[in-house]
Design a protein around this motif. Structure first.
Motif, PDB file in Angstrom:
ATOM      1  N   ILE A  84     -12.331   2.266   0.842  1.00  0.00           N
ATOM      2  CA  ILE A  84     -11.380   1.748  -0.118  1.00  0.00           C
ATOM      3  C   ILE A  84     -12.023   0.619  -0.919  1.00  0.00           C
ATOM      4  O   ILE A  84     -11.781   0.457  -2.109  1.00  0.00           O
ATOM      5  CB  ILE A  84     -10.107   1.236   0.576  1.00  0.00           C
ATOM      6  CG1 ILE A  84      -9.295   2.430   1.082  1.00  0.00           C
ATOM      7  CG2 ILE A  84      -9.246   0.417  -0.335  1.00  0.00           C
ATOM      8  CD1 ILE A  84      -8.135   2.057   1.915  1.00  0.00           C
ATOM      9  N   LYS A  85     -12.852  -0.154  -0.270  1.00  0.00           N
ATOM     10  CA  LYS A  85     -13.488  -1.261  -0.960  1.00  0.00           C
ATOM     11  C   LYS A  85     -14.580  -0.802  -1.911  1.00  0.00           C
ATOM     12  O   LYS A  85     -15.161  -1.589  -2.616  1.00  0.00           O
ATOM     13  CB  LYS A  85     -14.121  -2.207   0.085  1.00  0.00           C
ATOM     14  CG  LYS A  85     -13.112  -2.853   0.990  1.00  0.00           C
ATOM     15  CD  LYS A  85     -12.401  -3.952   0.296  1.00  0.00           C
ATOM     16  CE  LYS A  85     -11.460  -4.673   1.252  1.00  0.00           C
ATOM     17  NZ  LYS A  85     -10.714  -5.703   0.570  1.00  0.00           N
ATOM     18  N   LEU A  93       0.822  -1.202   0.000  1.00  0.00           N
ATOM     19  CA  LEU A  93       0.000   0.000   0.000  1.00  0.00           C
ATOM     20  C   LEU A  93       0.860   1.258   0.000  1.00  0.00           C
ATOM     21  O   LEU A  93       0.524   2.250  -0.654  1.00  0.00           O
ATOM     22  CB  LEU A  93      -0.944   0.000   1.207  1.00  0.00           C
ATOM     23  CG  LEU A  93      -1.982   1.125   1.236  1.00  0.00           C
ATOM     24  CD1 LEU A  93      -2.806   1.137  -0.044  1.00  0.00           C
ATOM     25  CD2 LEU A  93      -2.884   1.004   2.448  1.00  0.00           C
ATOM     26  N   ARG A 115     -11.100   1.010   5.234  1.00  0.00           N
ATOM     27  CA  ARG A 115     -11.323  -0.236   4.514  1.00  0.00           C
ATOM     28  C   ARG A 115     -12.655  -0.193   3.794  1.00  0.00           C
ATOM     29  O   ARG A 115     -12.759  -0.596   2.639  1.00  0.00           O
ATOM     30  CB  ARG A 115     -11.294  -1.419   5.495  1.00  0.00           C
ATOM     31  CG  ARG A 115     -11.559  -2.752   4.802  1.00  0.00           C
ATOM     32  CD  ARG A 115     -11.446  -3.892   5.768  1.00  0.00           C
ATOM     33  NE  ARG A 115     -10.089  -4.074   6.212  1.00  0.00           N
ATOM     34  CZ  ARG A 115      -9.176  -4.795   5.584  1.00  0.00           C
ATOM     35  NH1 ARG A 115      -9.483  -5.368   4.438  1.00  0.00           N
ATOM     36  NH2 ARG A 115      -7.962  -4.923   6.069  1.00  0.00           N
ATOM     37  N   ALA A 173      -2.989   5.746   3.688  1.00  0.00           N
ATOM     38  CA  ALA A 173      -3.604   6.441   2.554  1.00  0.00           C
ATOM     39  C   ALA A 173      -3.084   7.868   2.430  1.00  0.00           C
ATOM     40  O   ALA A 173      -3.068   8.431   1.339  1.00  0.00           O
ATOM     41  CB  ALA A 173      -5.123   6.445   2.699  1.00  0.00           C
ATOM     42  N   GLU A 183     -18.074  -6.005   2.358  1.00  0.00           N
ATOM     43  CA  GLU A 183     -16.896  -5.468   1.701  1.00  0.00           C
ATOM     44  C   GLU A 183     -17.029  -5.651   0.199  1.00  0.00           C
ATOM     45  O   GLU A 183     -16.487  -6.586  -0.384  1.00  0.00           O
ATOM     46  CB  GLU A 183     -15.634  -6.160   2.219  1.00  0.00           C
ATOM     47  CG  GLU A 183     -15.378  -5.866   3.691  1.00  0.00           C
ATOM     48  CD  GLU A 183     -14.030  -6.377   4.136  1.00  0.00           C
ATOM     49  OE1 GLU A 183     -13.405  -7.120   3.366  1.00  0.00           O
ATOM     50  OE2 GLU A 183     -13.600  -6.041   5.241  1.00  0.00           O
ATOM     51  N   TYR A 199      -5.236  -4.248   0.392  1.00  0.00           N
ATOM     52  CA  TYR A 199      -6.501  -4.101   1.112  1.00  0.00           C
ATOM     53  C   TYR A 199      -6.933  -5.384   1.807  1.00  0.00           C
ATOM     54  O   TYR A 199      -7.603  -5.337   2.836  1.00  0.00           O
ATOM     55  CB  TYR A 199      -7.620  -3.665   0.167  1.00  0.00           C
ATOM     56  CG  TYR A 199      -7.429  -2.315  -0.477  1.00  0.00           C
ATOM     57  CD1 TYR A 199      -6.605  -1.348   0.100  1.00  0.00           C
ATOM     58  CD2 TYR A 199      -8.062  -2.015  -1.679  1.00  0.00           C
ATOM     59  CE1 TYR A 199      -6.424  -0.126  -0.502  1.00  0.00           C
ATOM     60  CE2 TYR A 199      -7.885  -0.778  -2.278  1.00  0.00           C
ATOM     61  CZ  TYR A 199      -7.069   0.162  -1.692  1.00  0.00           C
ATOM     62  OH  TYR A 199      -6.906   1.365  -2.293  1.00  0.00           O
ATOM     63  N   GLN A 200      -6.572  -6.511   1.231  1.00  0.00           N
ATOM     64  CA  GLN A 200      -6.975  -7.786   1.809  1.00  0.00           C
ATOM     65  C   GLN A 200      -6.151  -8.164   3.040  1.00  0.00           C
ATOM     66  O   GLN A 200      -6.525  -9.079   3.774  1.00  0.00           O
ATOM     67  CB  GLN A 200      -6.846  -8.898   0.751  1.00  0.00           C
ATOM     68  CG  GLN A 200      -7.552  -8.610  -0.562  1.00  0.00           C
ATOM     69  CD  GLN A 200      -9.027  -8.334  -0.394  1.00  0.00           C
ATOM     70  OE1 GLN A 200      -9.689  -8.999   0.399  1.00  0.00           O
ATOM     71  NE2 GLN A 200      -9.538  -7.364  -1.131  1.00  0.00           N
ATOM     72  N   ILE A 213      -4.758   1.123   7.032  1.00  0.00           N
ATOM     73  CA  ILE A 213      -5.103   1.636   5.708  1.00  0.00           C
ATOM     74  C   ILE A 213      -5.367   3.133   5.777  1.00  0.00           C
ATOM     75  O   ILE A 213      -4.929   3.902   4.923  1.00  0.00           O
ATOM     76  CB  ILE A 213      -6.349   0.910   5.157  1.00  0.00           C
ATOM     77  CG1 ILE A 213      -6.034  -0.562   4.897  1.00  0.00           C
ATOM     78  CG2 ILE A 213      -6.845   1.561   3.875  1.00  0.00           C
ATOM     79  CD1 ILE A 213      -7.238  -1.376   4.466  1.00  0.00           C
ATOM     80  N   MET A 230      -2.656  -2.014  -4.675  1.00  0.00           N
ATOM     81  CA  MET A 230      -3.676  -1.605  -3.710  1.00  0.00           C
ATOM     82  C   MET A 230      -4.641  -2.730  -3.385  1.00  0.00           C
ATOM     83  O   MET A 230      -4.930  -2.994  -2.210  1.00  0.00           O
ATOM     84  CB  MET A 230      -4.451  -0.394  -4.239  1.00  0.00           C
ATOM     85  CG  MET A 230      -3.666   0.908  -4.204  1.00  0.00           C
ATOM     86  SD  MET A 230      -4.702   2.357  -4.510  1.00  0.00           S
ATOM     87  CE  MET A 230      -5.332   1.985  -6.143  1.00  0.00           C
ATOM     88  N   TYR A 231      -5.146  -3.390  -4.410  1.00  0.00           N
ATOM     89  CA  TYR A 231      -6.126  -4.443  -4.170  1.00  0.00           C
ATOM     90  C   TYR A 231      -5.529  -5.584  -3.356  1.00  0.00           C
ATOM     91  O   TYR A 231      -6.214  -6.214  -2.552  1.00  0.00           O
ATOM     92  CB  TYR A 231      -6.668  -4.971  -5.496  1.00  0.00           C
ATOM     93  CG  TYR A 231      -7.445  -3.953  -6.296  1.00  0.00           C
ATOM     94  CD1 TYR A 231      -8.119  -2.902  -5.672  1.00  0.00           C
ATOM     95  CD2 TYR A 231      -7.514  -4.036  -7.679  1.00  0.00           C
ATOM     96  CE1 TYR A 231      -8.827  -1.967  -6.398  1.00  0.00           C
ATOM     97  CE2 TYR A 231      -8.233  -3.105  -8.421  1.00  0.00           C
ATOM     98  CZ  TYR A 231      -8.881  -2.074  -7.778  1.00  0.00           C
ATOM     99  OH  TYR A 231      -9.584  -1.156  -8.510  1.00  0.00           O
ATOM    100  N   THR A 258      -8.330  -1.680   9.103  1.00  0.00           N
ATOM    101  CA  THR A 258      -8.777  -0.337   8.747  1.00  0.00           C
ATOM    102  C   THR A 258      -7.857   0.775   9.253  1.00  0.00           C
ATOM    103  O   THR A 258      -7.522   1.689   8.487  1.00  0.00           O
ATOM    104  CB  THR A 258     -10.204  -0.108   9.278  1.00  0.00           C
ATOM    105  OG1 THR A 258     -11.083  -1.022   8.627  1.00  0.00           O
ATOM    106  CG2 THR A 258     -10.678   1.311   9.015  1.00  0.00           C
TER     107      THR A 258
END
Length: 330
Positions: free
Chosen positions: A324-325, A18, A321, A254, A309, A242-243, A250, A238-239, A247
């Motif tokens: 972002i999702k 990230l 999170r 960010a 999500e 995120y997993q 992240i 990023m994807y 939160t």
């Protein structure tokens, strides 16, 4: 001699991914300006080169099998893509009329529009704490904008005022896309992003002035970079991150994006914010974190209801999170 072959901590790997994605995102403005192309042309070729590279990535990973799209989900992804594509165009226009630093910070008021749209459209609860953070963000926005009385009376820099409006409009469009795309569940975010990139090609073609691209020469490299680096590579990082991340982490990471954007704006173009503008930046940062992490002014974290999500729109870089999702892109 023994070697530790244990896999790296997934959270540590996610933090690295990230951070790299946010650093890349922070260089976006330089690529846009250095390309020398108009905002709509930039977005068109970002979609074109992004579609090619992200499409190949999805094909190589087998994401097209059992894709999860239904006609309704595909329609929602496309509708969210309309707002994402024009969100890019307005943000890129704002870079030229203000500066990368100011446009990026103003653009980071996105979470508040998501919150307000959620309240209006889906009756999401607005607590006193959220209203309080919204007030803090508004004060920060006024300071960062740096608008003088002369600007408001018409004797100042009208282009600068228009640039602020473009950045705010881009943030609102991001919020609309977020609210729409959060309804797209059960689909890989890479595929949602790909749908929106493909849509962008056809959507922007009427606004694209291909004649301007003659003689662009080496500046084509900046446009290719926007599609390959700031779309495919950045989204994949990023994807994946995120997993793996909670939160709070992240939300904090960010903000590497605006920090790098401001640093690049100073290093490349010599632009810096004034002292008064600098006072507004931590207010927007604190308000965004407060909204996304459920902080209250009493020093206790407000309870946050569990949510699904869903898949994000093209490259969301929100500060939580949940957002972002579900959000847009840079």
């Amino acid at each position: 001699m023994s070697t530790d072959t244990r896999p790296a901590n997934p959270e540590t790997k996610g933090a690295i991914e990230l951070t790299l994605a946010m650093v890349l995102s922070g260089t976006l403005g330089v690529f846009v300006i250095e390309s020398g192309a108009s905002p709509f042309n930039v977005v068109f070729f970002r979609c074109l080169f992004g579609t090619a590279t992200l499409g190949l990535y999805c094909l190589a990973r087998g994401f097209f099998k059992n894709h999860g799209f239904t006609p309704k989900k595909l329609g929602l992804a496309a509708l969210g893509g309309v707002f994402i594509v024009f969100n890019w165009a307005f943000l890129f226009e704002s870079y030229e009329d203000t500066s990368i630093s100011v446009a990026t910070v103003v653009y980071h008021t996105q979470p508040f529009y998501v919150m307000l749209l959620g309240a209006v459209l889906f009756r999401d609860k607005l607590t006193a704490a959220k209203f309080g953070w919204l007030g803090v963000a508004f004060v920060g926005l006024i300071l960062v904008a740096g608008v003088s009385a002369a600007d408001l009376t018409g004797s100042g820099d009208s282009a600068y005022l228009a640039g602020l409006g473009y950045a705010l409009l881009a943030a609102v469009f991001y919020g609309i896309s977020t609210v729409i795309t959060k309804r797209v569940t059960g689909v890989r975010p890479h595929l949602v992003a790909l749908v929106q990139l493909v849509l962008g090609i056809f959507l922007l073609l009427p606004f694209t002035q291909l004649g301007e691209m003659k003689g662009l020469g080496g500046d084509w490299g900046w446009l290719v970079g926007l599609g390959v680096i700031h779309t495919c590579v950045m989204y994949v990082l990023m994807y994946s991150a995120y997993q793996k991340l909670p939160t709070p982490k992240i939300a904090v990471l960010a903000f590497v994006y605006p920090a790098v954007a401001m640093l690049m704006d100073w290093a490349v173009y010599g632009h810096s914010v004034s002292l008064l503008q600098a006072l507004g930046i931590p207010l927007i940062v604190a308000a965004s974190l407060g909204i996304n992490l459920g902080w209250s002014f009493a020093g206790r974290r407000a309870p946050v209801a569990p949510v699904e999500e869903p898949a994000p729109a093209a490259g969301a870089v929100a500060a939580s999170r949940t957002e972002i999702k579900t959000g847009g892109t840079r």
